[in-house]
Structure formats: structure tokens, C-alpha cells
Design an enzyme around this catalytic site. Structure first.
Site, PDB file in Angstrom:
ATOM      1  N   GLU A   1       0.880  -1.167   0.000  1.00  0.00           N
ATOM      2  CA  GLU A   1       0.000   0.000   0.000  1.00  0.00           C
ATOM      3  C   GLU A   1       0.915   1.214   0.000  1.00  0.00           C
ATOM      4  O   GLU A   1       1.598   1.452   0.994  1.00  0.00           O
ATOM      5  CB  GLU A   1      -0.702   0.008   1.352  1.00  0.00           C
ATOM      6  CG  GLU A   1      -2.174   0.063   1.396  1.00  0.00           C
ATOM      7  CD  GLU A   1      -2.612   0.146   2.862  1.00  0.00           C
ATOM      8  OE1 GLU A   1      -2.540   1.230   3.441  1.00  0.00           O
ATOM      9  OE2 GLU A   1      -3.020  -0.884   3.402  1.00  0.00           O
TER      10      GLU A   1
ATOM     11  N   ASP B   1      -4.931   9.780  10.029  1.00  0.00           N
ATOM     12  CA  ASP B   1      -3.618   9.275  10.414  1.00  0.00           C
ATOM     13  C   ASP B   1      -3.139   9.829  11.750  1.00  0.00           C
ATOM     14  O   ASP B   1      -3.378  10.986  12.081  1.00  0.00           O
ATOM     15  CB  ASP B   1      -2.593   9.600   9.323  1.00  0.00           C
ATOM     16  CG  ASP B   1      -2.755   8.686   8.127  1.00  0.00           C
ATOM     17  OD1 ASP B   1      -2.749   7.453   8.345  1.00  0.00           O
ATOM     18  OD2 ASP B   1      -2.928   9.175   7.013  1.00  0.00           O
TER      19      ASP B   1
END
Lengths: 276, 417
Positions: free
Chosen positions: A56, A67
Site C-alpha cells: 500500500e 492518520d
């Protein structure tokens, strides 16, 4: 390993190959541009050589709302270093050349700005497998779904412990490749324990029609990978790997050594998880 | 999408989409919370028990209705037109932000959550949220960009006095947009106990609609006050636009009065051409930011561009989706106002009328000066030309900034900004 490497560009082949070995797949996340573009490509190649089944690649974005601090720090450095979408596409081309299916994980705005269909075309041309879209739910994804279908790309949408049964069905039906199950309510980052809700979520997502479900958020050790591998089709690790690259001494060789070791541990972990 | 299509008038458009704008571009983990909030709000806004409680708070706590004030000495500098200010600066906590916060805090109680979080730029929304949290006995965490905690140190102290935890955000550009990112991260992790009191008409559905519903009292009051005072509607309603909550609150009552021009004043910083500005509709492009499809200041890769304004409250590279839509259909116009123009209007209102405005609101005042002058130059009869301007906040918080701008301090004076 080489023998079971799928020839399909998509992630389904790699996940099925792992399953045929009686194990879960190891999926690694690395942001393009950290420590720089070539360094991130080298890191991804190192991870594949050490046993990662699927990669990824993160497209750095200025407002990474899902995040935690480790990935925020890395993507900010990548942007400060001038990383562009064209660099991400180059990284996809070089990493996909290893044979490991290579997804791009991206927030939606860079794709929208590039042009959704144009982005899909460029990604497919570079040999990319598809997109993971953390801030795009299927309800809003008509344009991306059409583009992904037109270009034969995987559409990896997310489910969360808060998802209703109705939404699990919607997301399973809209996804191709696999469904990304967020193990916990929170952002990316390493955690002492993987959410206890993860196993139930995987079961519920399968019951809603998903053929393959991979688990991410909070997995950082071989033990955790083994635990998740006991019930999921794939184990996704990000922040723990990125952390090996963040070094005050900027010693790249040492960083790659640490990264390779951690990936080998995690690869052993998914194999210790046992056949499902 | 059904909401938009069923609407017969502009006022009836309720989201989640406003034309091509709006929606919910957020992680799946937040969808359940947004669904719950949408359902709770739909129920509450039609429930007399809720609306009565809110009305009492508006009257007894905030001090509503806020008056309208005609400012002829200021208006003499706008071609001599008639200018009325809607005095949101006189609200408890000093700005329009309290209107929205009281509604969302009541809603928090209603859904049984015990903690609220909020983002703040200038600190006005943070102060209002900390105030409501104190009143309702809720735990409160405010996210504020580190850069803004410096620019608005007084408001940081104010929030802490009220019992809120203020978290300086040190990521990205360390301003409002990063504070919003951090608040969303907190919300994802703590959604079971925590309600996110969003401060403006941006963000994912239902925030643009809900905040608009809670702020539309500004325009509704002003519209009936003007009708009562001068028996007519204004030629234009003027407000500053950062995220756009005071502007949407003012505009909403007039959306279907097609003779009333709606003018949003965006922060142009050093000037749009300089690249150092926050004029999102003037200079941005369609994109997705903070959960909504809307106009965004972005580069060619879709990275959010840092905005610049002397006013922390307007220093935001996005804007509410309903504004993007109103601009796209031509119902509202959005004009850039530079730091210098805003500060000049700020000083003029102080000197001519004895009212110190928030620097945010001074952008609307500058827009009104330009609009009035232009209308009169174009042949309008000043005595028959009426501008309604939202004075969204008072300038106490901005005294240090203004003192620096106008060089008002003795060289050896100590200012602890």
C-alpha cells in the site's frame, strides 16, 4: 513464495494465494516520499523481499485526518521534500515491478483534483492494483467506482466497528479486492492491543457478503499479526514500519535493515496465525 | 440529494447536497455518529421543548434579540447610503458563535454525551463552546492551531478560565485547518462519549445545515427589525466569510428575496494576486476539504494551500458548501477584502461610531464601504440605498493586533499578547 506469486494485477490473487497456503497475507503501508521518493521505493522493495504480499503506497496529503502522529510526520516530510502525484505513479510502477500487487492509499481530494478517471487511467497504466480510500465512503464514490470499473482497478473501502449491518452490506458490495476493516475507533498508529472488536467486525463483514476482509490500525508486532491472521484474510501494518524509517541519525542502511527485520517477523507472524 | 431536489425555494434546501457541493467525505468510522447527529437534530429542531429551551437561553443568557444600529457617520464614507449593523458583537461571549454553540450543547445533553470538543481559529468559537460547557456541566477540549494560540493568547486564557482544556495543534500549518483535523481525530476515537461542536457551516453533513439552522436567527431578526424600523428590505446584506457561519446566518432569511443582494467578504490578506490570502471562493477551485465538497484553496496536486489573513477567524482555506453553491448559481456574490482595507474600516468604525469591531467583521464593513460608494457612483440615491451589515463580533480580542498595526503603543510599553 515466488511460485505462488499471482499473475493478476489485483489484490484478490495475492490474497487467494496466501489462503491456499493456509495463511493470511501481509500488507504493508509506506508513504511515497519518505525519506525521499527513491528511499520510499527502496523501502517498499525491501518489504516485498522480506515477505510482504501486498504493498500500500501512501499518497502524501496535506490534511491526513485519519492518520496518527507517525504517519503525519512522515507525509509532512514527504510534502516538504516536494513529493508530487507523478512521483507516486513512478513509485507504483517500480514497486509493482516486483510482482507484489501495489495499491495506492489516498485521501480523495488529490484524486478529484487530478481528475478521477484520469487518475484511474494513470494508475492502471503504471501497473497499480487499485485504491484504498480512507475518506471516501461508497455513498459518495460514484465517480471513482465508475472509473475503477472502467480501468479494472480494486476499490478498497473501509468498515469500522461502528458500521451498521446495512452499511457493511453496502461497503462489501461496493468493494473489489478486499474490504479494509478498521480494528478500532481511531486513527493509524501502533497500539498495545488490537481492538477486540476486530474479529467480530471481520465475521460481520463476511456475513454481509465480503469475500476477503483485511484488518488494519494498531497492528505492529508479530504476535499481533498472528492473532489477526487467525481470523482475517490479510494483516495491514503501517505506522510500525514507518517508525523504523524515522531515524534521528538518518542512517538509511540501518533503517532498511530494521524495516526488513520487522517485515520478516510480521511475515512469520501471519504464518503462525494458523490455517483458518 | 433528495432534500435539495424536493426544495421549491432556496430557503428550503437542507442538504446533504447544495447543488454539487456538500456531502460526507469522511472515514466510515464517523458515519454512525453523523447519522445519529442528523437524526437527533431533525427531531430536536421540531420539538417545542428543545426550541423553547433554546429561545429562553437566547433571551436570558445571550441577550437576544441583538439590536440593529444605524451608523450614519460611518456611512458618510460609503457614499452617504444608509448602513445598519446587526449587533452580534453585543451577544454574551462577544460574537455570533454563541447562537450555534448553545443549540449544539443542548443537543449534546439530549443525546446523553458528557464531553464536547471544538476547533477554534480566532478563539471566538472556542470561548463560546467553553462557555456552554461550563453552563451545561460538560467536559470540554478545544483544539487550536499553535500559531493562533499566539495570535489570540487572551482567548486561550479565557477558555482556560471557563474550565476548558486548550490543546495547541502543532501539525501542518498550525492554524484552523489543522485544529479541525485534530478535532476529527479525537472524535473518531471518542465518539461514544463525545460530541463535536463544529463552529461553522463547513464540514460533513449535517454540520452545514445544522449550523445554518442555528445561525439563521441573525437574518430572521434583522429582516423583521428592518421592516419594523424602515418598512423595507435592504438593497444588500453584507457579511464576512471564513467558513461562513455568520454570513449564512444573515443571508438565509433573504435567500428568496431576490431583490436583496447578498455579499460575502472574503479575507484577501496581502491581496489575491500576492498568493497570501484566504479568498476561497474568489480564488479557489472545487475540491474536498474537511468532509465536504466545496471550494478549496489548493495546488495542482490537490494539496491544501495555506491561507493568510490578519484575522485568525477568516484564515481558512475552505468555505461552507452552501456558500460555494450560492456563488455557483449567482445568488450571492463574494468579494475579496485585503488586510489593509479591513483595518482601515476597523479604524473608521472606532472613530466615527465608537464601536470596536472584530477584525473579521471589519472585512464586512470594508465591503460595505466599497459597495455603498460604488452604488452611489452608479447613480443610486444614497437616501434610498440601505445596506445591512453583520457585525459578527467585537474587537476586544483584537486590540493587541490593532495596536501593532496602527503603531499605537509607546515604545517602552509592555504588551503580553
Amino acid at each position: 513464495m515466488t511460485a505462488s506469486r499471482p499473475t493478476l494485477r489485483g489484490t484478490a490473487g495475492a490474497l487467494e494465494a496466501a489462503r491456499s497456503e493456509g495463511r493470511a497475507a501481509l500488507i504493508v503501508y509506506l508513504p511515497v516520499g519518505y525519506p525521499d521518493v527513491d528511499g520510499s521505493i527502496e523501502a517498499a522493495r525491501t518489504a516485498v523481499a522480506a515477505g510482504a504480499d501486498i504493498v500500500e503506497l501512501g499518497l502524501p496529503y496535506s490534511d491526513p485526518g485519519m492518520d496518527g502522529v507517525v504517519i503525519q510526520q512522515a507525509v509532512q516530510a514527504a510534502l516538504d521534500g516536494g513529493t508530487r502525484i507523478r512521483d507516486v505513479l513512478r513509485a507504483v510502477r517500480e514497486v509493482a515491478a516486483t510482482g507484489a500487487p501495489t495499491l495506492v492509499m489516498t485521501y480523495y481530494n488529490p484524486v478529484l483534483r487530478y481528475g478521477v478517471d484520469a487518475f484511474a487511467a494513470a494508475l492502471a497504466e503504471a501497473g497499480g492494483a487499485g485504491l484504498i480510500t480512507p475518506d471516501l465512503i461508497p455513498d459518495e464514490a460514484g465517480e471513482w467506482i465508475a472509473a475503477a470499473d472502467a480501468h479494472g482497478l480494486d476499490k478498497v473501502f473501509l468498515v469500522a466497528p461502528s458500521s451498521t449491518t446495512e452499511r457493511l452490506h453496502l461497503t462489501a458490495a461496493a468493494s473489489r479486492g478486499f474490504v479494509y476493516a478498521a480494528s478500532t475507533m481511531g486513527v493509524t498508529g501502533t497500539r498495545a492491543t488490537v481492538g477486540e472488536k476486530a474479529q467480530q467486525l471481520v465475521q460481520d463483514t463476511r456475513a454481509a457478503g465480503a469475500q476477503r476482509v483485511c484488518v488494519g490500525l494498531g497492528v505492529s508486532t508479530a504476535d499481533q499479526a498472528a492473532e489477526v491472521a487467525g481470523y482475517a484474510d490479510g494483516v495491514i501494518v503501517g505506522s510500525a514500519l514507518v517508525r523504523t524509517l524515522i531515524r534521528p541519525d538518518s542512517d538509511r542502511a540501518a533503517a532498511l535493515t530494521d524495516l526488513g527485520e520487522l517485515v520478516r517477523d510480521l511475515a512469520a507472524g501471519v504464518r503462525a496465525g494458523g490455517a483458518r | 440529494m433528495s432534500g435539495s431536489q424536493a426544495a421549491r425555494t432556496l430557503r428550503e434546501v437542507v442538504g446533504p447536497y447544495f447543488g454539487d457541493f456538500g456531502g460526507r467525505f469522511v472515514p466510515e468510522a464517523l458515519i454512525a455518529a453523523l447519522d445519529d447527529l442528523t437524526a437527533a437534530w431533525e427531531k430536536a429542531k421540531g420539538d417545542p421543548e428543545f426550541t423553547d429551551r433554546l429561545a429562553v437561553l437566547h433571551r436570558d443568557y445571550t441577550g437576544r434579540p441583538s439590536p440593529i444600529t444605524e451608523v450614519p457617520q460611518f456611512a458618510a464614507h460609503a457614499g452617504g447610503v444608509r448602513i445598519f449593523l446587526k449587533r452580534e458583537d453585543l451577544n454574551h461571549t462577544g460574537s455570533h458563535k454563541i447562537n450555534n454553540v448553545l443549540g449544539q450543547a443542548l443537543l449534546t445533553q439530549l443525546v446523553g454525551k458528557t464531553r464536547v470538543i471544538a476547533e477554534t481559529g480566532a478563539g471566538q468559537h472556542g470561548v463560546a463552546t467553553a462557555t456552554a460547557a461550563a453552563l451545561f456541566g460538560l467536559d470540554c477540549t478545544i483544539y487550536m492551531g499553535e500559531e493562533d494560540t499566539r495570535r489570540q493568547a487572551l482567548n486561550v486564557a479565557r477558555m482556560r478560565l471557563l474550565g476548558a482544556e486548550v490543546v495547541p495543534v502543532r501539525t501542518g500549518s498550525r492554524t484552523l485547518k489543522d485544529a479541525i483535523n485534530e478535532a476529527f481525530r479525537d472524535w473518531v476515537a471518542n465518539v461514544e462519549t463525545t460530541n463535536y461542536i463544529f463552529g461553522t457551516v463547513a464540514g460533513p453533513h449535517p454540520f452545514p445545515s445544522m449550523v445554518r439552522d442555528l445561525q439563521k436567527i441573525i437574518g430572521e431578526e434583522a429582516r423583521s427589525q428592518l421592516l419594523q424600523r424602515i418598512d423595507r428590505l435592504p438593497d444588500a446584506a453584507v457579511a464576512c466569510v471564513g467558513g461562513g457561519s455568520n454570513a449564512m446566518g444573515l443571508f438565509h432569511a433573504f435567500l428568496d428575496d431576490t431583490d436583496v443582494r447578498l455579499v460575502g467578504c472574503e479575507a484577501a490578506g496581502d491581496g489575491v494576486a500576492s498568493g497570501r490570502h484566504a479568498a476561497t471562493i474568489t480564488a479557489g477551485d472545487p475540491g474536498v476539504l474537511h468532509g465536504a465538497r466545496t471550494m478549496v484553496l489548493q495546488d495542482e496536486d490537490g494539496q491544501t494551500v495555506e491561507s493568510h489573513s490578519i484575522s485568525a477567524g477568516l484564515d481558512y482555506p475552505g468555505v461552507g458548501p452552501e456558500h460555494s453553491w450560492l456563488a455557483s448559481i449567482g445568488r450571492a456574490e463574494y468579494v475579496p477584502v485585503t488586510d489593509a482595507e479591513a483595518m482601515s474600516a476597523f479604524e473608521l468604525l472606532c472613530r466615527t461610531e465608537g464601536i470596536i469591531p472584530a477584525i473579521e467583521s471589519a472585512h464586512a464593513l470594508a465591503g460595505a464601504l466599497r459597495l455603498g460608494t460604488g452604488l452611489v457612483a452608479g447613480g443610486a440615491d444614497p437616501a434610498e440605498t440601505v445596506l445591512l451589515v453583520c457585525l459578527s463580533g467585537r474587537g476586544d480580542k483584537d486590540v493587541a493586533t490593532a495596536a501593532a498595526w496602527f503603531d499605537l503603543l509607546d515604545p517602552d510599553a509592555e504588551v503580553s499578547e
